[in-house]
Design an enzyme around this catalytic site. Structure first.
Site, PDB file in Angstrom:
ATOM      1  CG  ASP A 139       4.119 -20.100  -1.784  1.00  0.00           C
ATOM      2  OD1 ASP A 139       3.687 -19.472  -0.802  1.00  0.00           O
ATOM      3  OD2 ASP A 139       4.812 -19.546  -2.691  1.00  0.00           O
ATOM      4  CB  ILE A 140       3.201 -19.182  -7.048  1.00  0.00           C
ATOM      5  CG1 ILE A 140       3.234 -19.265  -8.560  1.00  0.00           C
ATOM      6  CG2 ILE A 140       3.823 -17.892  -6.541  1.00  0.00           C
ATOM      7  CD1 ILE A 140       2.320 -18.249  -9.240  1.00  0.00           C
ATOM      8  CG  ASN A 158       4.711 -14.268   7.571  1.00  0.00           C
ATOM      9  OD1 ASN A 158       5.403 -14.593   8.527  1.00  0.00           O
ATOM     10  ND2 ASN A 158       4.947 -14.691   6.339  1.00  0.00           N
ATOM     11  CD  GLU A 164       6.106 -10.664   0.233  1.00  0.00           C
ATOM     12  OE1 GLU A 164       5.743 -11.495  -0.617  1.00  0.00           O
ATOM     13  OE2 GLU A 164       7.288 -10.364   0.455  1.00  0.00           O
ATOM     14  CB  VAL A 165      -0.982 -12.406   0.073  1.00  0.00           C
ATOM     15  CG1 VAL A 165      -2.406 -12.551  -0.434  1.00  0.00           C
ATOM     16  CG2 VAL A 165       0.025 -12.628  -1.056  1.00  0.00           C
ATOM     17  CG  HIS A 210      -1.271 -16.577   3.580  1.00  0.00           C
ATOM     18  ND1 HIS A 210      -1.639 -15.248   3.481  1.00  0.00           N
ATOM     19  CD2 HIS A 210       0.084 -16.583   3.582  1.00  0.00           C
ATOM     20  CE1 HIS A 210      -0.553 -14.493   3.420  1.00  0.00           C
ATOM     21  NE2 HIS A 210       0.509 -15.285   3.495  1.00  0.00           N
ATOM     22  CG  HIS A 216       3.524 -19.540   4.658  1.00  0.00           C
ATOM     23  ND1 HIS A 216       3.959 -19.275   3.383  1.00  0.00           N
ATOM     24  CD2 HIS A 216       3.117 -18.344   5.165  1.00  0.00           C
ATOM     25  CE1 HIS A 216       3.837 -17.982   3.130  1.00  0.00           C
ATOM     26  NE2 HIS A 216       3.330 -17.386   4.193  1.00  0.00           N
TER      27      HIS A 216
HETATM   28  P1  AMP Z   1       3.221 -13.783   2.975  1.00  0.00           P
HETATM   29  O1  AMP Z   1       4.537 -13.089   2.846  1.00  0.00           O
HETATM   30  O2  AMP Z   1       3.079 -14.562   4.262  1.00  0.00           O
HETATM   31  O3  AMP Z   1       2.056 -12.863   2.735  1.00  0.00           O
HETATM   32  O4  AMP Z   1       3.231 -14.919   1.863  1.00  0.00           O
HETATM   33  C1  AMP Z   1       2.621 -14.791   0.621  1.00  0.00           C
HETATM   34  C2  AMP Z   1       2.917 -16.051  -0.140  1.00  0.00           C
HETATM   35  O5  AMP Z   1       2.023 -16.144  -1.252  1.00  0.00           O
HETATM   36  C3  AMP Z   1       4.331 -16.147  -0.719  1.00  0.00           C
HETATM   37  O6  AMP Z   1       4.965 -17.321  -0.230  1.00  0.00           O
HETATM   38  C4  AMP Z   1       4.096 -16.197  -2.244  1.00  0.00           C
HETATM   39  O7  AMP Z   1       5.029 -17.012  -2.922  1.00  0.00           O
HETATM   40  C5  AMP Z   1       2.696 -16.750  -2.328  1.00  0.00           C
HETATM   41  N1  AMP Z   1       1.943 -16.425  -3.543  1.00  0.00           N
HETATM   42  C6  AMP Z   1       1.813 -15.220  -4.137  1.00  0.00           C
HETATM   43  N2  AMP Z   1       1.029 -15.305  -5.225  1.00  0.00           N
HETATM   44  C7  AMP Z   1       0.656 -16.605  -5.326  1.00  0.00           C
HETATM   45  C8  AMP Z   1      -0.153 -17.334  -6.240  1.00  0.00           C
HETATM   46  N3  AMP Z   1      -0.740 -16.739  -7.283  1.00  0.00           N
HETATM   47  N4  AMP Z   1      -0.329 -18.666  -6.048  1.00  0.00           N
HETATM   48  C9  AMP Z   1       0.287 -19.275  -4.994  1.00  0.00           C
HETATM   49  N5  AMP Z   1       1.038 -18.641  -4.092  1.00  0.00           N
HETATM   50  C10 AMP Z   1       1.241 -17.334  -4.253  1.00  0.00           C
END
Ligand code: AMP
Length: 122
Positions: free
Chosen positions: A34-35, A95, A103-104, A108, A110
């Site tokens: 994770d970034i 999530n 958010e994404v 995924h 975690h």
């Molecule tokens: P969520 O809130 O479950 O959708 O988590 C999205 C996760 O993606 C967060 O923990 C971010 O820090 C992570 N994230 C966003 N962009 C990147 C990226 N380019 N590379 C790695 N992780 C990312």
């Protein structure tokens, strides 16, 4: 039903349009750091197929994709040295949508570890 957005950040990572710190990859799965890590170890594990979240995945993915994603969690923990058999352990979380705080919009998991990860929900 929301449709999959092909321009989401993880889709771009899968297309190699943006880089990632890769941990593990096979035919069905990619894992990377994770970034913005929330714990000492914070890995992400994603299917290569276009799935928005776990509900979408469980409705549409093949048995092979589902098995591969589940097994990848254990494989990534082993690579990172935090498997249960090391005496350490970790937390897995995914999530979904608005109340889940997603958010994404690409499924995924975690994986948090490398230290005690604390209470279950904040
Ligand atoms: P969520 O809130 O479950 O959708 O988590 C999205 C996760 O993606 C967060 O923990 C971010 O820090 C992570 N994230 C966003 N962009 C990147 C990226 N380019 N590379 C790695 N992780 C990312």
């Amino acid at each position: 039903m929301m449709s999959y957005n092909k321009n989401n950040i993880f889709a771009k990572i899968l297309k190699k349009e943006i880089p990632c710190k890769k941990i593990f990859e096979n035919e069905y799965v990619l894992s990377f750091h994770d970034i913005n890590p929330q714990k000492k170890i914070h890995a992400l594990i994603i299917p290569k197929g276009e799935y928005i979240d776990l509900d979408d995945f469980n409705h549409r993915a093949s048995d092979s994709e589902i098995i591969a994603l589940s097994k990848a969690i254990t494989e990534v923990a082993k690579i990172l040295g935090i498997s249960v058999d090391t005496g350490k352990g970790y937390r897995v979380l995914t999530n979904l949508n608005d109340h889940g705080g997603q958010e994404v919009p690409h499924l995924h998991f975690h994986l948090f570890g490398g230290e005690k990860v604390g209470k279950m929900v904040e």
